[in-house]
Design a protein around this motif. Sequence first.
Motif, PDB file in Angstrom:
ATOM      1  N   MET A 178     -20.248  14.337  26.033  1.00  0.00           N
ATOM      2  CA  MET A 178     -19.859  15.170  26.903  1.00  0.00           C
ATOM      3  C   MET A 178     -20.549  16.075  27.794  1.00  0.00           C
ATOM      4  O   MET A 178     -20.402  16.357  28.843  1.00  0.00           O
ATOM      5  N   ARG A 179     -22.068  16.392  26.986  1.00  0.00           N
ATOM      6  CA  ARG A 179     -22.978  17.300  27.898  1.00  0.00           C
ATOM      7  C   ARG A 179     -23.410  16.831  29.010  1.00  0.00           C
ATOM      8  O   ARG A 179     -23.335  17.441  30.021  1.00  0.00           O
ATOM      9  N   ALA A 180     -23.558  15.569  28.936  1.00  0.00           N
ATOM     10  CA  ALA A 180     -24.080  14.625  30.200  1.00  0.00           C
ATOM     11  C   ALA A 180     -23.211  14.793  31.224  1.00  0.00           C
ATOM     12  O   ALA A 180     -23.507  14.826  32.487  1.00  0.00           O
ATOM     13  N   MET A 181     -21.994  14.680  30.873  1.00  0.00           N
ATOM     14  CA  MET A 181     -21.091  14.682  32.137  1.00  0.00           C
ATOM     15  C   MET A 181     -20.948  16.135  32.682  1.00  0.00           C
ATOM     16  O   MET A 181     -20.752  16.125  33.997  1.00  0.00           O
ATOM     17  N   PHE A 182     -21.242  17.048  32.034  1.00  0.00           N
ATOM     18  CA  PHE A 182     -21.219  18.540  32.859  1.00  0.00           C
ATOM     19  C   PHE A 182     -22.413  18.793  33.118  1.00  0.00           C
ATOM     20  O   PHE A 182     -22.823  20.162  32.820  1.00  0.00           O
ATOM     21  N   GLU A 183     -23.485  18.082  33.609  1.00  0.00           N
ATOM     22  CA  GLU A 183     -24.770  18.326  34.080  1.00  0.00           C
ATOM     23  C   GLU A 183     -24.735  19.044  35.387  1.00  0.00           C
ATOM     24  O   GLU A 183     -23.885  18.577  36.300  1.00  0.00           O
ATOM     25  N   GLU A 184     -25.689  19.948  35.640  1.00  0.00           N
ATOM     26  CA  GLU A 184     -25.595  20.560  37.096  1.00  0.00           C
ATOM     27  C   GLU A 184     -25.704  19.393  38.186  1.00  0.00           C
ATOM     28  O   GLU A 184     -26.653  18.422  38.083  1.00  0.00           O
ATOM     29  N   GLY A 185     -24.993  19.510  39.207  1.00  0.00           N
ATOM     30  CA  GLY A 185     -25.222  18.491  40.182  1.00  0.00           C
ATOM     31  C   GLY A 185     -24.095  17.489  40.032  1.00  0.00           C
ATOM     32  O   GLY A 185     -23.777  16.755  41.117  1.00  0.00           O
ATOM     33  N   ASN A 186     -23.301  17.364  38.999  1.00  0.00           N
ATOM     34  CA  ASN A 186     -22.571  16.147  38.815  1.00  0.00           C
ATOM     35  C   ASN A 186     -21.140  16.381  39.454  1.00  0.00           C
ATOM     36  O   ASN A 186     -20.703  17.542  39.666  1.00  0.00           O
ATOM     37  N   ILE A 187     -20.890  15.503  40.135  1.00  0.00           N
ATOM     38  CA  ILE A 187     -19.221  15.374  40.752  1.00  0.00           C
ATOM     39  C   ILE A 187     -18.422  14.719  39.705  1.00  0.00           C
ATOM     40  O   ILE A 187     -18.625  13.258  39.651  1.00  0.00           O
ATOM     41  N   LEU A 188     -17.415  15.501  39.092  1.00  0.00           N
ATOM     42  CA  LEU A 188     -16.279  14.757  38.468  1.00  0.00           C
ATOM     43  C   LEU A 188     -15.088  14.517  39.110  1.00  0.00           C
ATOM     44  O   LEU A 188     -14.830  15.242  40.168  1.00  0.00           O
ATOM     45  N   TYR A 189     -14.327  13.433  38.617  1.00  0.00           N
ATOM     46  CA  TYR A 189     -13.040  13.475  39.185  1.00  0.00           C
ATOM     47  C   TYR A 189     -12.052  13.490  37.840  1.00  0.00           C
ATOM     48  O   TYR A 189     -12.165  12.600  37.162  1.00  0.00           O
ATOM     49  N   PHE A 190     -11.119  14.565  37.982  1.00  0.00           N
ATOM     50  CA  PHE A 190     -10.294  14.687  36.862  1.00  0.00           C
ATOM     51  C   PHE A 190      -8.973  14.116  37.158  1.00  0.00           C
ATOM     52  O   PHE A 190      -8.406  14.502  38.559  1.00  0.00           O
ATOM     53  N   ASN A 191      -8.087  13.400  36.393  1.00  0.00           N
ATOM     54  CA  ASN A 191      -6.996  12.893  36.571  1.00  0.00           C
ATOM     55  C   ASN A 191      -5.955  12.748  35.610  1.00  0.00           C
ATOM     56  O   ASN A 191      -6.132  11.967  34.744  1.00  0.00           O
ATOM     57  N   PRO A 192      -5.194  13.996  35.570  1.00  0.00           N
ATOM     58  CA  PRO A 192      -5.162  15.047  36.217  1.00  0.00           C
ATOM     59  C   PRO A 192      -6.039  16.111  36.059  1.00  0.00           C
ATOM     60  O   PRO A 192      -6.688  16.428  34.949  1.00  0.00           O
ATOM     61  N   PHE A 193      -6.040  17.399  36.874  1.00  0.00           N
ATOM     62  CA  PHE A 193      -6.890  18.554  36.530  1.00  0.00           C
ATOM     63  C   PHE A 193      -5.764  19.573  36.254  1.00  0.00           C
ATOM     64  O   PHE A 193      -4.766  19.711  36.954  1.00  0.00           O
ATOM     65  N   TYR A 194      -5.841  20.276  35.125  1.00  0.00           N
ATOM     66  CA  TYR A 194      -4.957  21.274  34.504  1.00  0.00           C
ATOM     67  C   TYR A 194      -5.466  22.650  35.170  1.00  0.00           C
ATOM     68  O   TYR A 194      -6.614  23.009  34.746  1.00  0.00           O
ATOM     69  N   LYS A 242      -8.288  15.879  40.874  1.00  0.00           N
ATOM     70  CA  LYS A 242      -9.268  16.759  41.479  1.00  0.00           C
ATOM     71  C   LYS A 242     -10.547  16.539  41.404  1.00  0.00           C
ATOM     72  O   LYS A 242     -10.980  16.169  40.032  1.00  0.00           O
ATOM     73  N   TYR A 243     -11.464  16.742  42.388  1.00  0.00           N
ATOM     74  CA  TYR A 243     -13.023  16.772  42.176  1.00  0.00           C
ATOM     75  C   TYR A 243     -13.315  17.947  41.723  1.00  0.00           C
ATOM     76  O   TYR A 243     -12.728  19.099  41.832  1.00  0.00           O
ATOM     77  N   PHE A 244     -14.449  17.727  41.074  1.00  0.00           N
ATOM     78  CA  PHE A 244     -14.949  19.306  40.372  1.00  0.00           C
ATOM     79  C   PHE A 244     -16.377  19.114  40.193  1.00  0.00           C
ATOM     80  O   PHE A 244     -16.985  18.017  39.877  1.00  0.00           O
ATOM     81  N   LEU A 245     -17.075  20.100  40.936  1.00  0.00           N
ATOM     82  CA  LEU A 245     -18.592  20.040  41.158  1.00  0.00           C
ATOM     83  C   LEU A 245     -19.379  21.251  40.225  1.00  0.00           C
ATOM     84  O   LEU A 245     -18.908  22.247  40.276  1.00  0.00           O
ATOM     85  N   VAL A 246     -20.124  20.446  39.430  1.00  0.00           N
ATOM     86  CA  VAL A 246     -20.811  21.516  38.353  1.00  0.00           C
ATOM     87  C   VAL A 246     -22.154  21.925  39.042  1.00  0.00           C
ATOM     88  O   VAL A 246     -23.022  21.369  39.478  1.00  0.00           O
ATOM     89  N   LEU A 247     -21.947  23.237  39.260  1.00  0.00           N
ATOM     90  CA  LEU A 247     -23.108  24.266  39.923  1.00  0.00           C
ATOM     91  C   LEU A 247     -24.189  24.533  38.913  1.00  0.00           C
ATOM     92  O   LEU A 247     -25.392  24.638  39.023  1.00  0.00           O
TER      93      LEU A 247
END
Length: 154
Positions: free
Chosen positions: A1-17, A27-32
Amino acid sequence: MRAMFEEGNILYFNPFYFENGNTPKPKYFLVLKAIDNQLVLASLPTSHDHIPSYMDKVHGCIDDDTINFNCYYFQGGKVVAYDENLQNDFAFPRDTYVYGYRIDFFDLDKFRLQISEGLNEVTVVGKLYEQEMLDIRECLKKSSSVKKKFRRLL
């Protein structure tokens, strides 16, 4: 899970709540910024264009302090990220915008729970190229439309 939420990652949630109860949707999600494996400072990029008509729309930072406007513009189709596992480049399919006033904290525990309960699928679609990440962070850090506590973290 941690690697998924690394800075700079662009994630795609299906769906985003959404926190505000809006209807869940992909929805796309950009980790800053990742913070203590509990929170992430992130943006939900959007395809909605709110750039004033008098401003040039060029890929990158678009900022006008006189009207308190700030966004980072990703030109649709322009490669901005890569996926090491798939060895693919990533480009947003449409013009996409990160508005400074819309970045926020997100609780990783909520995401973990949603994923473990099968409520959504989350895919890493790419990691921003280093220069792109530096550019977006600098854009948001210098903007008065971004909350001070977020600017300090960036």
